[in-house]
Design a protein around this motif. Structure first.
Motif, PDB file in Angstrom:
ATOM      1  N   LYS A   1      -4.023   3.084 -11.148  1.00 30.35           N
ATOM      2  CA  LYS A   1      -3.515   3.452 -12.386  1.00 30.35           C
ATOM      3  C   LYS A   1      -2.088   3.818 -12.260  1.00 30.35           C
ATOM      4  O   LYS A   1      -1.516   4.508 -11.646  1.00 30.35           O
ATOM      5  CB  LYS A   1      -4.181   4.908 -12.765  1.00 30.35           C
ATOM      6  CG  LYS A   1      -5.666   4.599 -12.946  1.00 30.35           C
ATOM      7  CD  LYS A   1      -6.366   5.959 -13.230  1.00 30.35           C
ATOM      8  CE  LYS A   1      -5.923   6.418 -14.645  1.00 30.35           C
ATOM      9  NZ  LYS A   1      -6.791   7.554 -15.327  1.00 30.35           N
ATOM     10  N   ARG A   2      -1.209   3.184 -13.068  1.00 30.58           N
ATOM     11  CA  ARG A   2       0.170   2.929 -12.954  1.00 30.58           C
ATOM     12  C   ARG A   2       0.804   4.410 -13.262  1.00 30.58           C
ATOM     13  O   ARG A   2       1.653   4.522 -12.694  1.00 30.58           O
ATOM     14  CB  ARG A   2       0.810   1.858 -13.998  1.00 30.58           C
ATOM     15  CG  ARG A   2       2.200   1.910 -13.885  1.00 30.58           C
ATOM     16  CD  ARG A   2       2.810   0.695 -14.977  1.00 30.58           C
ATOM     17  NE  ARG A   2       1.970  -0.623 -14.956  1.00 30.58           N
ATOM     18  CZ  ARG A   2       2.434  -1.672 -14.520  1.00 30.58           C
ATOM     19  NH1 ARG A   2       3.832  -1.463 -13.862  1.00 30.58           N
ATOM     20  NH2 ARG A   2       1.902  -2.771 -14.641  1.00 30.58           N
ATOM     21  N   SER A   3       0.226   5.041 -14.298  1.00 28.62           N
ATOM     22  CA  SER A   3       0.886   6.263 -14.798  1.00 28.62           C
ATOM     23  C   SER A   3       0.705   7.292 -13.528  1.00 28.62           C
ATOM     24  O   SER A   3       1.604   8.021 -13.348  1.00 28.62           O
ATOM     25  CB  SER A   3       0.349   6.912 -16.029  1.00 28.62           C
ATOM     26  OG  SER A   3      -0.942   6.913 -15.925  1.00 28.62           O
ATOM     27  N   ALA A   4      -0.392   7.157 -12.846  1.00 24.70           N
ATOM     28  CA  ALA A   4      -0.768   8.381 -11.978  1.00 24.70           C
ATOM     29  C   ALA A   4       0.090   7.818 -10.685  1.00 24.70           C
ATOM     30  O   ALA A   4       0.762   8.951  -9.901  1.00 24.70           O
ATOM     31  CB  ALA A   4      -2.082   8.113 -11.337  1.00 24.70           C
ATOM     32  N   LEU A   5       0.174   6.633 -10.417  1.00 24.11           N
ATOM     33  CA  LEU A   5       1.227   6.377  -9.355  1.00 24.11           C
ATOM     34  C   LEU A   5       2.538   6.823  -9.481  1.00 24.11           C
ATOM     35  O   LEU A   5       3.397   7.078  -8.338  1.00 24.11           O
ATOM     36  CB  LEU A   5       1.277   4.650  -8.889  1.00 24.11           C
ATOM     37  CG  LEU A   5      -0.279   4.027  -8.400  1.00 24.11           C
ATOM     38  CD1 LEU A   5      -0.078   2.694  -8.204  1.00 24.11           C
ATOM     39  CD2 LEU A   5      -0.582   4.796  -7.288  1.00 24.11           C
TER      40      LEU A   5
ATOM     41  N   PRO B   1       8.660   3.990  -4.507  1.00 26.04           N
ATOM     42  CA  PRO B   1       7.132   3.865  -4.704  1.00 26.04           C
ATOM     43  C   PRO B   1       6.329   3.941  -3.343  1.00 26.04           C
ATOM     44  O   PRO B   1       6.714   3.195  -2.508  1.00 26.04           O
ATOM     45  CB  PRO B   1       7.300   2.398  -5.001  1.00 26.04           C
ATOM     46  CG  PRO B   1       8.618   1.900  -5.598  1.00 26.04           C
ATOM     47  CD  PRO B   1       9.380   3.022  -4.913  1.00 26.04           C
ATOM     48  N   MET B   2       5.231   4.888  -3.611  1.00 27.97           N
ATOM     49  CA  MET B   2       4.718   5.179  -2.457  1.00 27.97           C
ATOM     50  C   MET B   2       3.605   4.122  -2.049  1.00 27.97           C
ATOM     51  O   MET B   2       3.005   3.493  -3.351  1.00 27.97           O
ATOM     52  CB  MET B   2       3.902   6.538  -2.520  1.00 27.97           C
ATOM     53  CG  MET B   2       4.825   7.934  -2.574  1.00 27.97           C
ATOM     54  SD  MET B   2       6.090   7.750  -1.114  1.00 27.97           S
ATOM     55  CE  MET B   2       5.051   8.223   0.082  1.00 27.97           C
ATOM     56  N   ASP B   3       3.335   3.628  -1.082  1.00 26.19           N
ATOM     57  CA  ASP B   3       2.353   2.749  -0.845  1.00 26.19           C
ATOM     58  C   ASP B   3       0.708   3.107  -1.055  1.00 26.19           C
ATOM     59  O   ASP B   3       0.514   4.258  -0.633  1.00 26.19           O
ATOM     60  CB  ASP B   3       2.396   2.235   0.706  1.00 26.19           C
ATOM     61  CG  ASP B   3       1.294   1.131   1.204  1.00 26.19           C
ATOM     62  OD1 ASP B   3       0.661   0.873   0.396  1.00 26.19           O
ATOM     63  OD2 ASP B   3       1.606   0.626   2.386  1.00 26.19           O
TER      64      ASP B   3
ATOM     65  N   LEU C   1       4.053  18.147   3.845  1.00 29.74           N
ATOM     66  CA  LEU C   1       5.107  18.676   4.443  1.00 29.74           C
ATOM     67  C   LEU C   1       6.436  17.611   4.213  1.00 29.74           C
ATOM     68  O   LEU C   1       7.626  18.098   3.981  1.00 29.74           O
ATOM     69  CB  LEU C   1       5.089  18.849   5.901  1.00 29.74           C
ATOM     70  CG  LEU C   1       3.615  19.931   6.189  1.00 29.74           C
ATOM     71  CD1 LEU C   1       3.443  19.914   7.543  1.00 29.74           C
ATOM     72  CD2 LEU C   1       4.164  21.308   5.594  1.00 29.74           C
ATOM     73  N   SER C   2       6.029  16.480   4.201  1.00 29.89           N
ATOM     74  CA  SER C   2       7.136  15.381   4.090  1.00 29.89           C
ATOM     75  C   SER C   2       6.299  14.147   3.589  1.00 29.89           C
ATOM     76  O   SER C   2       5.217  13.884   3.954  1.00 29.89           O
ATOM     77  CB  SER C   2       7.878  15.237   5.527  1.00 29.89           C
ATOM     78  OG  SER C   2       8.860  14.267   5.310  1.00 29.89           O
ATOM     79  N   ALA C   3       7.014  13.378   2.649  1.00 27.93           N
ATOM     80  CA  ALA C   3       6.406  11.966   2.203  1.00 27.93           C
ATOM     81  C   ALA C   3       7.735  11.120   2.086  1.00 27.93           C
ATOM     82  O   ALA C   3       8.044  10.837   3.301  1.00 27.93           O
ATOM     83  CB  ALA C   3       5.783  12.240   0.819  1.00 27.93           C
ATOM     84  N   TYR C   4       8.122  10.877   1.048  1.00 21.33           N
ATOM     85  CA  TYR C   4       9.416   9.665   0.893  1.00 21.33           C
ATOM     86  C   TYR C   4      10.497  10.835   1.642  1.00 21.33           C
ATOM     87  O   TYR C   4      10.608  11.885   1.369  1.00 21.33           O
ATOM     88  CB  TYR C   4       9.650   9.227  -0.321  1.00 21.33           C
ATOM     89  CG  TYR C   4      10.936   8.607  -0.376  1.00 21.33           C
ATOM     90  CD1 TYR C   4      11.290   7.517   0.454  1.00 21.33           C
ATOM     91  CD2 TYR C   4      11.892   9.114  -1.089  1.00 21.33           C
ATOM     92  CE1 TYR C   4      12.250   7.012   0.285  1.00 21.33           C
ATOM     93  CE2 TYR C   4      13.205   8.505  -1.006  1.00 21.33           C
ATOM     94  CZ  TYR C   4      13.463   7.328  -0.274  1.00 21.33           C
ATOM     95  OH  TYR C   4      14.750   6.972  -0.333  1.00 21.33           O
TER      96      TYR C   4
ATOM     97  N   TYR D   1      10.292   4.187   3.655  1.00 21.46           N
ATOM     98  CA  TYR D   1       9.650   2.923   2.684  1.00 21.46           C
ATOM     99  C   TYR D   1       8.467   3.571   1.973  1.00 21.46           C
ATOM    100  O   TYR D   1       7.938   2.755   1.611  1.00 21.46           O
ATOM    101  CB  TYR D   1       9.437   2.074   3.742  1.00 21.46           C
ATOM    102  CG  TYR D   1      10.227   1.547   4.432  1.00 21.46           C
ATOM    103  CD1 TYR D   1      11.278   0.761   3.916  1.00 21.46           C
ATOM    104  CD2 TYR D   1      10.411   1.938   5.975  1.00 21.46           C
ATOM    105  CE1 TYR D   1      12.487   0.356   5.039  1.00 21.46           C
ATOM    106  CE2 TYR D   1      11.593   1.476   6.835  1.00 21.46           C
ATOM    107  CZ  TYR D   1      12.504   0.932   6.228  1.00 21.46           C
ATOM    108  OH  TYR D   1      13.546   0.480   7.204  1.00 21.46           O
ATOM    109  N   GLY D   2       8.327   4.732   2.036  1.00 20.27           N
ATOM    110  CA  GLY D   2       7.048   5.218   1.292  1.00 20.27           C
ATOM    111  C   GLY D   2       5.953   4.899   1.745  1.00 20.27           C
ATOM    112  O   GLY D   2       4.754   4.619   1.216  1.00 20.27           O
ATOM    113  N   GLN D   3       5.960   4.584   3.185  1.00 23.01           N
ATOM    114  CA  GLN D   3       4.570   4.636   3.985  1.00 23.01           C
ATOM    115  C   GLN D   3       4.138   5.590   4.779  1.00 23.01           C
ATOM    116  O   GLN D   3       3.252   5.243   5.581  1.00 23.01           O
ATOM    117  CB  GLN D   3       4.709   3.097   4.746  1.00 23.01           C
ATOM    118  CG  GLN D   3       5.220   1.882   3.583  1.00 23.01           C
ATOM    119  CD  GLN D   3       5.460   0.747   4.417  1.00 23.01           C
ATOM    120  OE1 GLN D   3       6.368   0.549   5.320  1.00 23.01           O
ATOM    121  NE2 GLN D   3       4.620  -0.210   4.335  1.00 23.01           N
TER     122      GLN D   3
END
Length: 175
Positions: free
Chosen positions: A52-56, A73-75, A99-102, A126-128
């Motif tokens: 779902k684009r809006s959720a992403l 953009p997160m993977d 605790l940490s993402a991007y 890289y959002g991965q």
């Protein structure tokens, strides 16, 4: 045996088998609590094979670099790993603690300079990658569930009480 009999038997033998319908997969949802911003989110990010684009977009903002406000953009496969880890644990109703993402290049460089042991080319850039825990589970349980998936990297940080998961090559480490 006449030709009509043979053709009738052959055609009925070749009739397409009746396939059982695949049970509808439950929508995939995540509940997250960001430990640095104290923000919380619960969102259905995927239904069936469709993200779902809006959720992403909501998740991209939620998982932003909290120091700079930068987003990436997160993977979506990372989100699937989170979902599958929690599904395999089964008995926790808690939200993931993030605790940490991007991590922006500026933040990554600052953490490296301060000696936090972050990789120069971290998958967080890289959002991965994401660093997680549950308030009601030992990190070793999360590590074991993530390793059992056989997808991506899993880092175990018991002294800091978190697990790193990413969508890179399959590998496991402990710090």
């Amino acid at each position: 045996m006449n030709r009509r009999y043979f053709l009738g038997v052959s055609l009925s033998a070749m009739a397409a088998p009746v396939l059982a319908k695949r049970p509808a997969e439950r929508p995939r949802a995540l509940s997250l609590h960001h430990m640095h911003t104290d923000e919380r989110i619960s969102v259905v990010y995927r239904e069936g094979d469709h993200y779902k684009r809006s959720a992403l977009q909501q998740l991209n903002f939620f998982l932003r670099d909290f120091r700079t406000g930068d987003t990436m953009p997160m993977d979506p496969q990372l989100l699937d790993i989170l979902y599958d880890v929690k599904a395999s644990l089964g008995d926790t109703e808690a939200r993931y603690e993030i605790l940490s993402a991007y991590r922006s290049p500026k933040t990554n460089a600052m953490l490296r300079a301060e000696g936090h042991g972050v990789a120069r080319n971290s998958m967080h850039l890289y959002g991965q990658a994401i660093d997680i825990r549950f308030p009601d589970l030992a990190p070793s349980h999360i590590r074991d569930a993530a390793v059992a998936l056989g997808r991506g990297g899993v880092g175990y940080y018991p002294s800091s009480n978190f697990v790193h998961v990413d969508t890179g090559n399959v590998r496991v480490w402990k710090s």
